[in-house]
Design a protein around this motif. Structure first.
Motif, PDB file in Angstrom:
ATOM      1  N   SER A   1      -2.175   9.953  -4.480  1.00 37.31           N
ATOM      2  CA  SER A   1      -3.541  10.467  -4.477  1.00 37.31           C
ATOM      3  C   SER A   1      -4.374  10.201  -3.338  1.00 37.31           C
ATOM      4  O   SER A   1      -4.150   9.444  -2.655  1.00 37.31           O
ATOM      5  CB  SER A   1      -4.248  10.076  -5.887  1.00 37.31           C
ATOM      6  N   ARG A   2      -5.277  11.054  -3.230  1.00 39.68           N
ATOM      7  CA  ARG A   2      -6.348  10.757  -1.756  1.00 39.68           C
ATOM      8  C   ARG A   2      -6.772   9.593  -2.117  1.00 39.68           C
ATOM      9  O   ARG A   2      -7.232   8.731  -1.111  1.00 39.68           O
ATOM     10  CB  ARG A   2      -7.308  11.873  -1.750  1.00 39.68           C
ATOM     11  N   ILE A   3      -7.005   9.251  -3.411  1.00 37.58           N
ATOM     12  CA  ILE A   3      -7.773   7.615  -3.476  1.00 37.58           C
ATOM     13  C   ILE A   3      -6.944   6.630  -3.149  1.00 37.58           C
ATOM     14  O   ILE A   3      -7.285   5.811  -2.460  1.00 37.58           O
ATOM     15  CB  ILE A   3      -8.151   7.641  -4.888  1.00 37.58           C
ATOM     16  N   SER A   4      -5.594   6.750  -3.454  1.00 36.36           N
ATOM     17  CA  SER A   4      -4.569   5.443  -3.337  1.00 36.36           C
ATOM     18  C   SER A   4      -4.524   5.619  -1.508  1.00 36.36           C
ATOM     19  O   SER A   4      -4.490   4.640  -0.954  1.00 36.36           O
ATOM     20  CB  SER A   4      -3.504   5.891  -3.867  1.00 36.36           C
ATOM     21  N   LEU A   5      -4.540   6.600  -0.997  1.00 36.64           N
ATOM     22  CA  LEU A   5      -4.352   7.039   0.671  1.00 36.64           C
ATOM     23  C   LEU A   5      -5.687   6.239   1.141  1.00 36.64           C
ATOM     24  O   LEU A   5      -5.721   5.467   2.258  1.00 36.64           O
ATOM     25  CB  LEU A   5      -4.215   8.140   1.109  1.00 36.64           C
TER      26      LEU A   5
ATOM     27  N   LEU B   1       2.065   1.788  -3.609  1.00 37.07           N
ATOM     28  CA  LEU B   1       1.156   2.251  -4.085  1.00 37.07           C
ATOM     29  C   LEU B   1       0.923   3.845  -4.079  1.00 37.07           C
ATOM     30  O   LEU B   1       0.752   4.648  -4.943  1.00 37.07           O
ATOM     31  CB  LEU B   1      -0.303   1.650  -4.090  1.00 37.07           C
ATOM     32  N   ILE B   2       0.888   4.270  -2.909  1.00 37.98           N
ATOM     33  CA  ILE B   2       0.849   5.883  -2.451  1.00 37.98           C
ATOM     34  C   ILE B   2       2.142   6.775  -3.167  1.00 37.98           C
ATOM     35  O   ILE B   2       1.937   7.666  -3.392  1.00 37.98           O
ATOM     36  CB  ILE B   2       0.716   5.730  -0.709  1.00 37.98           C
TER      37      ILE B   2
ATOM     38  N   CYS C   1       0.637  -1.207   0.048  1.00 38.81           N
ATOM     39  CA  CYS C   1      -0.020  -0.081   0.100  1.00 38.81           C
ATOM     40  C   CYS C   1       0.983   1.198  -0.100  1.00 38.81           C
ATOM     41  O   CYS C   1       0.471   2.102  -0.726  1.00 38.81           O
ATOM     42  CB  CYS C   1      -0.940   0.078   1.072  1.00 38.81           C
TER      43      CYS C   1
ATOM     44  N   LYS D   1       1.776   6.504  -6.942  1.00 42.42           N
ATOM     45  CA  LYS D   1       0.430   7.366  -7.379  1.00 42.42           C
ATOM     46  C   LYS D   1      -0.263   7.929  -6.097  1.00 42.42           C
ATOM     47  O   LYS D   1      -0.999   7.408  -5.339  1.00 42.42           O
ATOM     48  CB  LYS D   1      -0.676   6.455  -7.823  1.00 42.42           C
TER      49      LYS D   1
ATOM     50  N   TRP E   1       2.484   9.434   2.344  1.00 41.68           N
ATOM     51  CA  TRP E   1       1.525  10.256   1.529  1.00 41.68           C
ATOM     52  C   TRP E   1       1.701  11.676   1.778  1.00 41.68           C
ATOM     53  O   TRP E   1       1.880  12.541   0.694  1.00 41.68           O
ATOM     54  CB  TRP E   1       0.010   9.784   1.900  1.00 41.68           C
TER      55      TRP E   1
ATOM     56  N   VAL F   1      -7.737   3.899  -0.114  1.00 40.93           N
ATOM     57  CA  VAL F   1      -7.895   2.599  -0.394  1.00 40.93           C
ATOM     58  C   VAL F   1      -6.874   1.967   0.585  1.00 40.93           C
ATOM     59  O   VAL F   1      -7.173   0.884   1.256  1.00 40.93           O
ATOM     60  CB  VAL F   1      -7.384   2.210  -1.810  1.00 40.93           C
ATOM     61  N   SER F   2      -5.771   2.545   0.763  1.00 33.19           N
ATOM     62  CA  SER F   2      -4.707   1.952   1.753  1.00 33.19           C
ATOM     63  C   SER F   2      -5.153   1.931   3.110  1.00 33.19           C
ATOM     64  O   SER F   2      -5.220   0.799   3.727  1.00 33.19           O
ATOM     65  CB  SER F   2      -3.160   2.416   1.739  1.00 33.19           C
TER      66      SER F   2
END
Length: 466
Positions: free
Chosen positions: A71-75, A65-66, A62, A69, A138, A77-78
């Protein structure tokens, strides 16, 4: 093998020999500490070590991924995946029962089956650690760290079970240091371990066996003053147990060359609930403030929204402690108390009572916190209500304890806490002036006295279940 067992003490002393033999190589020390942490968990149950290892790999994925990418979406999701892991293990039965009850009330058949799930030890603490790591990556406060460093951060054995909650930006630099670690706080570590023995093995266990456990087992058979004595005994028991274990793990970490964050600052001397939460389980209260209350809006969106955010934060704090209605009520009681405090501050001025009548304010705050502990300690809501009923109606029974005297002594102990703290500081000052080989000999009589006066058996860590 608990932290206060002779087996752990012997194993830890033996572990220190190769650990400090590798003083010039912090990386090797890290690997030894990591192996010790996983061995400790596996010794309790292999499942605990396996889950932590898989969870650590998932957190690292995770974090990658952050970073790739950001983004607030990746954060989101993680963080959702991290919290989902905690929810499955810790809250599955709670939400299953609630959903099935709702379905039954609506005339539908319950469909979520019962599944026996054993929550891994320390899952709440290392979940909070992982959230701190993901948010820090992040925010670009820290870079993505090697998997082994993350594994040690999440599985650092002094704090994996008992806390306190470490922040990634503060603890990871201690792991990644290239400078040799030192035992500069060796005297403080020894004193903290001895204080832990006195608090946990002697005082906390004695209060539990003498008053708290008997009264909470059957409150209705006691006089109201006896019940109050049992409640205050538990109030002190919980503090001594939790702060004692914090002293212990802080001392163990210092003996490894690591510094853990402070977790208590004389919380029962607080003169209102705001002061209490700035002194009690500090690593949790500040975590909730920074990762929940402030993201909800904090105090930036007006007085009413501030109180709503505060209530949400404290109710979720209650839910973190346990998957039951009692813990939700405990959090709501504290939330309501904080809202009322803020209303009073708005009407009459901030901390006005605390400034003018500090002893009265401290006593009232202490009693409020103690009454809220009823929901924390009782196994069910019915038992909590029976305890409250006993406090207000049971004045006809004969006193089974010399409660007025012991209640006075507890209040005097509360008022004398600053003297005790200064005595500990003075003792530490004198110990630090002695040769390092003599320092354990000076503290040994205190440790022996605590063990001699303690009830039979080794008391458990109350917060380990959270």
């Amino acid at each position: 093998m608990g932290f206060l067992s002779l087996e752990f003490a012997g194993a830890f002393v033996l572990f220190l020999v190769p650990y400090w033999a590798c003083r010039r190589s912090p990386g090797v020390q890290n690997l030894l500490a990591l192996a010790a942490g996983y061995f400790f968990l596996a010794n309790l149950h292999p499942w605990f070590a396996l889950i932590l290892g898989l969870y650590t790999a998932g957190v690292q994925a995770c974090a990658w991924l952050i970073q790739v990418k950001p983004s607030r979406i990746s954060l989101a999701v993680s963080l959702s995946l991290a919290v989902l892991n905690l929810a499955i293990f810790k809250y599955f039965d709670f939400f299953r029962d609630a959903i099935n009850a709702a379905l039954t009330a609506w005339g539908l058949s319950a469909w979520i089956p019962a599944i026996q799930i054993m929550a891994p030890l320390g899952i709440s603490f290392y979940t909070f650690h992982s959230v701190s790591y993901l948010v820090s990556v992040w925010r670009k406060e820290i870079p993505l760290v090697p998997l082994a460093d993350l594994a040690l951060f999440l599985g650092f054995f002094p704090s994996v079970v008992a806390g306190p909650i470490n922040r990634a930006r503060d603890f990871l630099p201690q792991i990644q240091t290239v400078e040799p670690r030192s035992l500069s706080q060796y005297p403080k570590a020894l004193l903290l371990i001895v204080l832990a023995i006195l608090k946990v093995v002697w005082l906390s266990a004695w209060l539990a066996n003498t008053w708290a456990d008997p009264v909470f087992a059957n409150p209705q058979q006691y006089h109201a003053l006896d019940a109050l004595l049992g409640l205050l005994a538990y109030t002190w028991q919980l503090y001594l147990n939790f702060s004692g274990y914090t002293d212990l793990v802080t001392g163990l970490a210092l003996l490894l060359g690591f510094q853990l964050p402070p977790n208590f600052r004389a919380p029962y001397l607080a003169t209102n609930l705001r002061h209490f939460w700035s002194r009690w389980h500090i690593s949790l209260s500040t975590w909730i403030r920074d990762y929940l209350y402030i993201p909800l809006g904090g105090s930036r969106q007006g007085f009413t929204r501030t109180q709503i955010n505060l209530m949400i934060a404290l109710v979720l704090s209650g839910l973190w402690h346990g998957a039951s209605g009692n813990f939700l009520i405990w959090g709501a009681v504290h939330g309501a108390g904080m809202v009322l405090l803020n209303l009073g501050d708005r009407l009459w001025g901030r901390d006005r009572v605390a400034a003018r009548l500090p002893i009265l304010a401290n006593t009232a705050t202490f009693l409020f916190v103690a009454l809220a502990w009823i929901f924390f300690r009782s196994p069910s809501l019915d038992q909590s209500l029976l305890f409250l009923q006993t406090l207000v109606t049971h004045f006809d029974q004969a006193l089974q304890f010399n409660s007025p005297l012991y209640l006075l002594l507890m209040w005097l102990a509360l008022r004398s806490y600053p003297l005790i703290a200064r005595a500990c500081d003075g003792l530490l000052h004198h110990i630090a002036r002695l040769p390092w080989g003599l320092q354990p000999l000076l503290l040994a009589p205190l440790a022996w006295a605590g063990l001699f006066l303690s009830p039979a058996g080794i008391p458990g860590f109350i917060y380990a279940g959270f």
